[in-house]
Design an enzyme around this catalytic site. Structure first.
Site, PDB file in Angstrom:
ATOM      1  N   ARG A 189     -32.506   9.246  14.274  1.00 48.10           N
ATOM      2  CA  ARG A 189     -32.179   9.967  15.518  1.00 48.10           C
ATOM      3  C   ARG A 189     -30.670   9.917  15.690  1.00 48.10           C
ATOM      4  NH1 ARG A 189     -31.057   8.654  20.752  1.00 48.10           N
ATOM      5  NH2 ARG A 189     -31.937   9.943  22.408  1.00 48.10           N
ATOM      6  N   LYS A 215     -24.161   3.775  18.563  1.00 46.33           N
ATOM      7  CA  LYS A 215     -24.404   2.570  19.374  1.00 46.33           C
ATOM      8  C   LYS A 215     -23.274   1.569  19.198  1.00 46.33           C
ATOM      9  CE  LYS A 215     -29.074   3.603  20.356  1.00 46.33           C
ATOM     10  NZ  LYS A 215     -30.502   3.464  20.133  1.00 46.33           N
TER      11      LYS A 215
HETATM   12  N1  PMM Z   1     -31.943   5.458  21.804  1.00 50.28           N
HETATM   13  C1  PMM Z   1     -31.583   6.069  22.929  1.00 50.28           C
HETATM   14  C2  PMM Z   1     -32.456   6.971  23.567  1.00 50.28           C
HETATM   15  N2  PMM Z   1     -33.660   7.238  23.050  1.00 50.28           N
HETATM   16  N3  PMM Z   1     -35.273   6.919  21.367  1.00 50.28           N
HETATM   17  C3  PMM Z   1     -35.664   6.297  20.236  1.00 50.28           C
HETATM   18  N4  PMM Z   1     -36.886   6.559  19.713  1.00 50.28           N
HETATM   19  N5  PMM Z   1     -34.856   5.411  19.592  1.00 50.28           N
HETATM   20  C4  PMM Z   1     -33.622   5.086  20.048  1.00 50.28           C
HETATM   21  O1  PMM Z   1     -32.943   4.241  19.425  1.00 50.28           O
HETATM   22  C5  PMM Z   1     -33.175   5.712  21.259  1.00 50.28           C
HETATM   23  C6  PMM Z   1     -34.044   6.636  21.896  1.00 50.28           C
HETATM   24  C7  PMM Z   1     -30.241   5.784  23.529  1.00 50.28           C
HETATM   25  O2  PMM Z   1     -29.260   6.586  22.978  1.00 50.28           O
HETATM   26  P1  PMM Z   1     -28.642   7.913  23.710  1.00 50.28           P
HETATM   27  O3  PMM Z   1     -28.260   7.486  25.113  1.00 50.28           O
HETATM   28  O4  PMM Z   1     -27.499   8.316  22.901  1.00 50.28           O
HETATM   29  O5  PMM Z   1     -29.710   8.951  23.718  1.00 50.28           O
END
Ligand code: PMM
Length: 264
Positions: free
Chosen positions: A243, A204
């Site tokens: 994650r 991020k």
């Molecule tokens: N961040 C993204 C997508 N899904 N789900 C949870 N539970 N927590 C998060 O911080 C989260 C998520 C965005 O990141 P990406 O685009 O790299 O998937």
């Protein structure tokens, strides 16, 4: 938890696995590297992103969920849509991960109440198009905790079981960089809600200007060392899960933590 984004436009890895075979192969590689859960998503939540329609979201993720479940993975489905969550669980997903915590789709709570799977409730203040304008808090940790607590009460009141719930403070979602750092520094406070905590800091943008807060941001795929450092901090704080996109760097961080704990 390792990320399998089946999207053309995710900020961190957009387009790289936007094909069923490529996404499945990527998921299998993440499993071999040591991931416990594969989080399959078909909608990008990058700031300003548009939404795929429901059919498109299903078309992207369901074959990937089926194939990775058949390959023995524990799959979570990253969706805000109740019907997609239900279909994904039907296809083998074992966890529903909803970045809106049930706020984006009024049908989600009822569907999750009827499914016997864990439900990740992330802190959310609206769709990504304009979420950064909502990054206004008196005390980000106290305010996010209170809003998550309100979601828990609302979900339990419509029949979701408390034991199903996992909470996530939602790094980068309606949060400034400074607010993300505050949440990371005080991550243990979210555990006072008495539920498992999942955290997604991976790649991020608050991790993109470490040396010079005014400097050029590093590209997302060069943020894995910093992500691994956050994984170590989060493991020290005893969170339930992290994650991440890059599994080997976080595995090393978690193994360092395990060795230190074993040597106590
Ligand atoms: N961040 C993204 C997508 N899904 N789900 C949870 N539970 N927590 C998060 O911080 C989260 C998520 C965005 O990141 P990406 O685009 O790299 O998937």
């Amino acid at each position: 938890m390792a990320v399998v984004n089946v999207t053309p436009d995710s900020f961190s890895d957009g387009g790289r696995w936007f094909d069923t075979d490529a996404a499945v192969a990527h998921g299998e590689a993440l499993l071999a590297q040591g991931a416990d859960i594969l989080d399959v998503g078909g909608e990008s939540t990058r700031p300003g992103a548009g939404r795929p329609d429901e059919d498109e979201e299903r078309r992207r993720i369901l074959p990937v969920v089926t194939a990775l479940t058949n390959a023995g993975a524990c799959v979570s489905v990253d969706t805000m849509r109740a019907s997609v969550a239900e279909a994904a669980v039907g296809a083998g997903a074992a966890i529903v991960n909803d970045v809106s915590g049930g706020l984006a789709d009024p049908a989600m709570a009822g569907v999750v109440a009827g499914l016997d799977v864990p439900y990740v409730v992330m802190h959310w203040r609206g769709h990504s198009r304009d979420m950064q304008s909502r990054a206004v808090y008196d005390d980000v940790v106290a305010d996010v905790s209170r809003e998550l607590g309100e979601r828990v009460d609302a979900l339990v009141s419509v029949g979701v079981r408390r034991e199903q719930l996992v909470l996530d403070p939602g790094f980068g979602f309606a949060k400034t960089a400074a607010q993300n750092w505050t949440m990371l520094a005080r991550i243990g406070e979210f555990e006072r809600l008495g539920l498992p905590v999942l955290v997604g800091t991976s790649r991020k943008s608050f991790l993109s200007r470490l040396a010079d807060p005014e400097g050029e941001p590093s590209p997302p795929d060069q943020r894995d060392h910093a992500t691994a450092a956050t994984s170590l901090l989060l493991a020290r704080a005893d969170v339930w899960g992290v994650r991440v996109h890059d599994v080997p760097s976080t595995m090393a961080a978690l193994q360092v933590n395990a060795r230190v704990e074993a040597a106590r």
